[in-house]
Scaffold this motif. Structure first.
Motif, short mmCIF file in Angstrom:
data_model
loop_
_atom_site.label_atom_id
_atom_site.label_comp_id
_atom_site.label_asym_id
_atom_site.label_seq_id
_atom_site.Cartn_x
_atom_site.Cartn_y
_atom_site.Cartn_z
N GLN A 16 29.10 9.20 -18.01
CA GLN A 16 28.82 10.26 -17.04
C GLN A 16 27.46 10.03 -16.38
OE1 GLN A 16 29.20 14.03 -18.98
NE2 GLN A 16 31.43 13.98 -18.87
N GLN B 109 41.98 -1.07 -8.32
CA GLN B 109 41.74 -0.53 -9.67
C GLN B 109 40.35 -0.88 -10.22
OE1 GLN B 109 44.65 -2.38 -8.73
NE2 GLN B 109 45.88 -2.43 -10.59
N GLU C 109 37.56 -3.10 -18.97
CA GLU C 109 38.17 -4.12 -18.10
C GLU C 109 37.36 -5.42 -18.08
OE1 GLU C 109 41.05 -3.98 -16.59
OE2 GLU C 109 41.51 -1.91 -17.05
N LYS D 127 36.10 -1.85 -4.84
CA LYS D 127 37.54 -1.51 -4.81
C LYS D 127 38.22 -2.22 -3.66
CE LYS D 127 37.81 2.91 -7.22
NZ LYS D 127 38.71 2.51 -8.31
N SER E 57 32.52 -1.48 -19.60
CA SER E 57 33.85 -1.28 -19.04
C SER E 57 34.85 -2.06 -19.87
CB SER E 57 33.88 -1.77 -17.60
OG SER E 57 35.22 -1.88 -17.17
N VAL F 291 37.02 -0.70 -11.69
CA VAL F 291 36.42 0.46 -12.35
C VAL F 291 35.08 0.81 -11.71
CG1 VAL F 291 35.42 1.19 -14.59
CG2 VAL F 291 37.58 -0.08 -14.52
N TRP G 124 36.79 -5.44 -13.42
CA TRP G 124 35.34 -5.25 -13.60
C TRP G 124 34.71 -6.63 -13.36
CZ3 TRP G 124 32.09 -1.19 -13.94
CH2 TRP G 124 30.76 -1.45 -14.27
N SER H 207 30.94 5.38 -12.95
CA SER H 207 31.11 6.76 -13.42
C SER H 207 32.36 6.93 -14.30
CB SER H 207 31.21 7.71 -12.22
OG SER H 207 32.28 7.29 -11.41
N GLU H 208 33.21 5.89 -14.34
CA GLU H 208 34.36 5.95 -15.25
C GLU H 208 33.97 5.39 -16.63
OE1 GLU H 208 38.15 4.47 -13.32
OE2 GLU H 208 36.75 4.20 -11.66
N VAL H 209 32.79 4.79 -16.72
CA VAL H 209 32.34 4.23 -18.00
C VAL H 209 31.48 5.25 -18.75
CG1 VAL H 209 31.13 2.30 -19.13
CG2 VAL H 209 32.42 1.89 -17.01
#
Ligand code: B12
Ligand code: SF4
Ligand code: SF4
Length: 266
Positions: free
Chosen positions: A62, A53, A127, A47, A125, A55, A140, A58-60
């Protein structure tokens, strides 16, 4: 069979079979596969290093544990076609760029399905297949993840150089596999970075985007856009933020800094 070996074979076999399909003109070398620790401290630095932003795994999915990164090398024959065309990229180069990106989509889907059958979660991702056309940054970074997976180190040509070279493309899949992650490499593969010699990539760059002081992505993009005006017939495999539309008309390629250089294939 050990899980890492099994996944590596799955990727190798898929690519081997894929190139037999009619309509596919590209040939690829044997891929290199690495397994990044999804909780490696360098992942959390993305980041800061790339974009706010960027990614996180853990946003892709769980509870991610491992990001599979793989490098698909191009062939010497393909690299040679791009060596001889002086100002523009070769048509073969543009076509293989599109065919490789298209293959990534299918291969990743195949892997996700196979891993799910084995009881794992996996995803990519969104992205990864797009980038901001103003800042020229993707949220990404395939090659940063691949570096964390031990696939290679950055050269002054701005490419991630693996033990199979830098002439090829990377893709990544986030998973919850229970395998021991690989570590980033410590040895530098770029001859300029390790020994202060070479610099051939800088000499090859037609636009002055590559210098010993750094890389100017805006200058580079101008060259890629010129090629996209020539190569409109091979499709466009980069998507916009909606994930539905391609975000340019033509193949935005060049690649003179990755062909006919000492680190192309080793
Ligand atoms: C946007 C983009 C472009 C833009 C901007 C290029 C750029 N370098 O930023 C344009 C259209 C100009 C472009 C051109 C090209 N691209 Co491009 N591009 C991307 C994309 C979508 C995002 C890159 C990005 O976010 N850059 C933003 C910056 C901030 O991040 P970064 O580039 O990842 O890393 C930077 C820093 O980390 C730093 N750095 C340098 N050394 C070190 C060392 C360490 C230890 C660290 C931590 C950091 C660091 O330098 C890097 C560049 O500034 C990626 C795919 C993806 N989703 O990742 C492909 C990608 C980078 N492109 C790729 C390729 C092959 C090309 C071209 C050769 C075109 C072609 N196919 O003919 C040229 C090469 C240009 C060059 N020398 O860099 C490959 C690279 C493969 C490899 N071996 O590394 C990628 C990974 C696509 C893929 N799926 O394989 N590209
Ligand atoms: S061509 Fe030479 S200087 Fe350029 S990245 Fe490769 S090894 Fe480094
Ligand atoms: S892709 Fe072309 S313009 Fe961009 S840095 Fe490499 S040689 Fe220079």
């Amino acid at each position: 069979m050990e899980l890492k070996k099994k996944i590596t074979s799955m990727i190798q076999n898929y690519i081997c079979e894929y190139q037999k399909n009619s309509g596919i003109t590209s040939k690829w070398g044997e891929p290199l596969v690495g397994f990044a620790d999804a909780k490696h401290p360098d992942v959390f630095k993305l980041k800061e290093l790339i974009s706010e932003q960027h990614v996180m795994p853990s946003e892709v999915i769980q509870e991610p544990t491992i990001i599979i990164a793989y490098f698909v090398p191009f062939t010497k024959e393909l690299a040679d076609t791009n060596k001889v065309t002086k100002d523009s990229a070769s048509p073969e180069w543009a076509r293989t760029y599109e065919e490789t990106n298209a293959m990534f989509g299918k291969l990743n889907q195949h892997l996700i399905e196979e891993l799910k059958k084995m009881g794992y979660e996996a995803g990519i991702s969104k992205e990864a297949t797009t980038f901001d056309r103003k800042s020229l940054i993707s949220h990404w970074s395939q090659r940063h993840i691949a570096r964390i997976a031990g696939c290679g180190t950055f050269g002054i040509n701005n490419m991630l150089i693996s033990k199979k070279g830098c002439c090829g493309r990377y893709s990544t899949i986030v998973t919850n596999l229970d395998v021991v992650p690989d570590k980033p490499m410590e040895e530098e593969y770029c001859l300029y970075k390790s020994k202060g010699i070479c610099g051939v990539c800088v000499k090859h760059c037609p636009s002055g985007a590559l210098t010993f002081e750094g890389y100017d992505r805006k200058k580079c993009f101008q060259v890629c856009l010129k090629n996209a005006e020539i190569y409109k017939g091979f499709g466009n495999s980069y998507l916009d933020e909606t994930g539905k539309n391609t975000n340019s008309a033509g193949s935005e390629v060049c690649g003179k800094c990755v062909v006919n250089v000492p680190c192309s294939f080793k």
